[in-house]
Design a protein around this motif. Structure first.
Motif, PDB file in Angstrom:
ATOM      1  N   ASN A  70     -27.429  38.727  41.914  1.00 56.74           N
ATOM      2  CA  ASN A  70     -26.038  39.184  41.790  1.00 56.74           C
ATOM      3  C   ASN A  70     -25.890  40.697  41.824  1.00 56.74           C
ATOM      4  O   ASN A  70     -24.774  41.203  41.888  1.00 56.74           O
ATOM      5  CB  ASN A  70     -25.443  38.682  40.471  1.00 56.74           C
ATOM      6  CG  ASN A  70     -25.483  37.172  40.331  1.00 56.74           C
ATOM      7  OD1 ASN A  70     -24.777  36.465  41.031  1.00 56.74           O
ATOM      8  ND2 ASN A  70     -26.328  36.674  39.443  1.00 56.74           N
ATOM      9  N   LEU A 118     -18.732  37.128  37.643  1.00 60.13           N
ATOM     10  CA  LEU A 118     -19.759  37.883  38.368  1.00 60.13           C
ATOM     11  C   LEU A 118     -20.269  39.052  37.531  1.00 60.13           C
ATOM     12  O   LEU A 118     -21.480  39.294  37.456  1.00 60.13           O
ATOM     13  CB  LEU A 118     -19.193  38.384  39.696  1.00 60.13           C
ATOM     14  CG  LEU A 118     -20.133  39.242  40.559  1.00 60.13           C
ATOM     15  CD1 LEU A 118     -21.412  38.488  40.891  1.00 60.13           C
ATOM     16  CD2 LEU A 118     -19.418  39.688  41.840  1.00 60.13           C
ATOM     17  N   LYS A 121     -22.631  37.819  34.848  1.00 64.09           N
ATOM     18  CA  LYS A 121     -23.941  37.477  35.421  1.00 64.09           C
ATOM     19  C   LYS A 121     -24.742  38.738  35.726  1.00 64.09           C
ATOM     20  O   LYS A 121     -25.956  38.789  35.504  1.00 64.09           O
ATOM     21  CB  LYS A 121     -23.754  36.646  36.690  1.00 64.09           C
ATOM     22  CG  LYS A 121     -23.259  35.233  36.434  1.00 64.09           C
ATOM     23  CD  LYS A 121     -23.057  34.481  37.745  1.00 64.09           C
ATOM     24  CE  LYS A 121     -22.590  33.048  37.499  1.00 64.09           C
ATOM     25  NZ  LYS A 121     -22.342  32.325  38.789  1.00 64.09           N
ATOM     26  N   LYS A 200     -21.907  40.491  45.848  1.00 62.18           N
ATOM     27  CA  LYS A 200     -22.805  41.029  44.836  1.00 62.18           C
ATOM     28  C   LYS A 200     -22.201  42.331  44.317  1.00 62.18           C
ATOM     29  O   LYS A 200     -21.311  42.910  44.940  1.00 62.18           O
ATOM     30  CB  LYS A 200     -24.199  41.284  45.416  1.00 62.18           C
ATOM     31  CG  LYS A 200     -24.933  40.009  45.819  1.00 62.18           C
ATOM     32  CD  LYS A 200     -26.346  40.316  46.290  1.00 62.18           C
ATOM     33  CE  LYS A 200     -27.079  39.033  46.685  1.00 62.18           C
ATOM     34  NZ  LYS A 200     -28.484  39.298  47.090  1.00 62.18           N
TER      35      LYS A 200
END
Length: 320
Positions: A70, A118, A121, A200
């Motif tokens: 990520n 996101l 993570k 990402k």
């Protein structure tokens, strides 16, 4: 900013030295005149790169870069850490600043769920990989806590001030904020993170990466957004507090098994507390980003009321 400014002159010298074509000048120097950041094209290897003059990445911090599930950390092509000639040239990460992709912010949903997940993570991925890097502890937090509280008390309701003073007389609370043992990116905020085309997060501006108390970066997900709420959103304190609690539920949900056990929800309340005090400090000291609030009497009143109510809700959870 005049072109004969010292840091601009250094940048132009480096452009010639490395045979670089200037593509874009970012607005960094407009806000912090000791540094300058530009996008360049390297004619030698035909690549876009980012040249940062006046500061450099933390020592030995992923100079070879990192490509994760990520998270992306750009590699360093050139670096000079001498005090009188700091600069670095790093890999260009294609994408957009996350802040450019956000919808209109509300108290109940200041950040889209897909971006929030996101970021959580990425937070955990960074906690794992950065443990292998020797990082400096950059803050003496006992002194900083005192400094921030003194300013924050100027806008804090008296009853809440008494409760906060009592809380910070607790050894366990002080130890939480002075336990500088966890990696932090600084600043982990939407205007300092790049979302790549393959979804990402790219890290930029790594000069102050180091160690801090647990979860330091998580606070940067939410507190800068408070200064950008439309005025009517400051009335929706409970809705925002529920969102903050859910954020830390999500942090717990995504915790990797290899990370040692921690009371994330309780720590989350301490992080919210710390960020409220920080926001009060910025407001009371009239820091640059607070002036969008302080220039309006109506917004000033709404903002201070919002922070005090949020503080009350947070203290209720910590004390129980």
């Amino acid at each position: 900013m005049p072109l004969n400014h010292e840091v601009i002159k250094k940048r132009n010298t480096l452009l010639k030295k490395f045979n670089l074509k200037l593509i874009k000048v970012f607005d960094t120097n407009d806000h912090e005149d000791y540094k300058d950041v530009v996008l360049v094209y390297d004619k030698k290897d035909k690549k876009k790169k980012v040249l940062r003059v006046g500061e450099h990445r933390a020592i030995n911090f992923f100079y070879s870069g990192y490509q994760g599930k990520n998270l992306i950390i750009p590699k360093i092509y050139q670096i000079n850490i001498k005090d009188n000639n700091k600069y670095e040239m790093e890999e260009f990460i294609d994408g957009k600043l996350l802040v450019e992709l956000l919808k209109k912010q509300t108290a109940a949903c200041p950040l889209d769920n897909k971006y929030l997940e996101l970021l959580i993570k990425v937070f955990w991925e960074f906690q794992i990989i950065a443990k292998e890097v020797k990082l400096s502890k950059q803050e003496v937090l006992n002194a900083k806590i005192k400094k921030h509280l003194e300013q924050a008390f100027k806008v804090m309701d008296l009853g809440l001030k008494v409760r906060v003073e009592k809380l910070f007389s607790s050894k366990s609370v002080v130890e939480f904020f002075t336990g500088l043992n966890y990696p932090r990116k600084w600043k982990f905020s939407v205007d300092n993170l790049i979302l790549t085309p393959d979804n990402k997060i790219g890290f930029v501006d790594l000069a102050r990466a180091g160690k801090s108390f647990w979860g330091y970066d998580l606070g940067w997900i939410f507190w800068p957004l408070w200064f950008h709420f439309p005025i009517q959103e400051y009335k929706k304190v409970r809705e925002h507090f529920i969102w903050l609690e859910n954020l830390f539920h999500q942090v717990e949900k995504h915790k990797p098994a290899k990370i040692k056990k921690i009371n994330i929800q309780f720590s989350g309340y301490l992080l919210i507390l710390e960020r409220i005090i920080g926001a009060m400090f910025d407001f009371a000291a009239n820091i640059s980003h607070a002036r969008k609030i302080t220039k309006s009497k109506q917004k000033t009143k709404a903002f201070v009321k919002f922070l005090n109510k949020l503080l009350e809700l947070t203290l209720n959870k910590i004390e129980n």
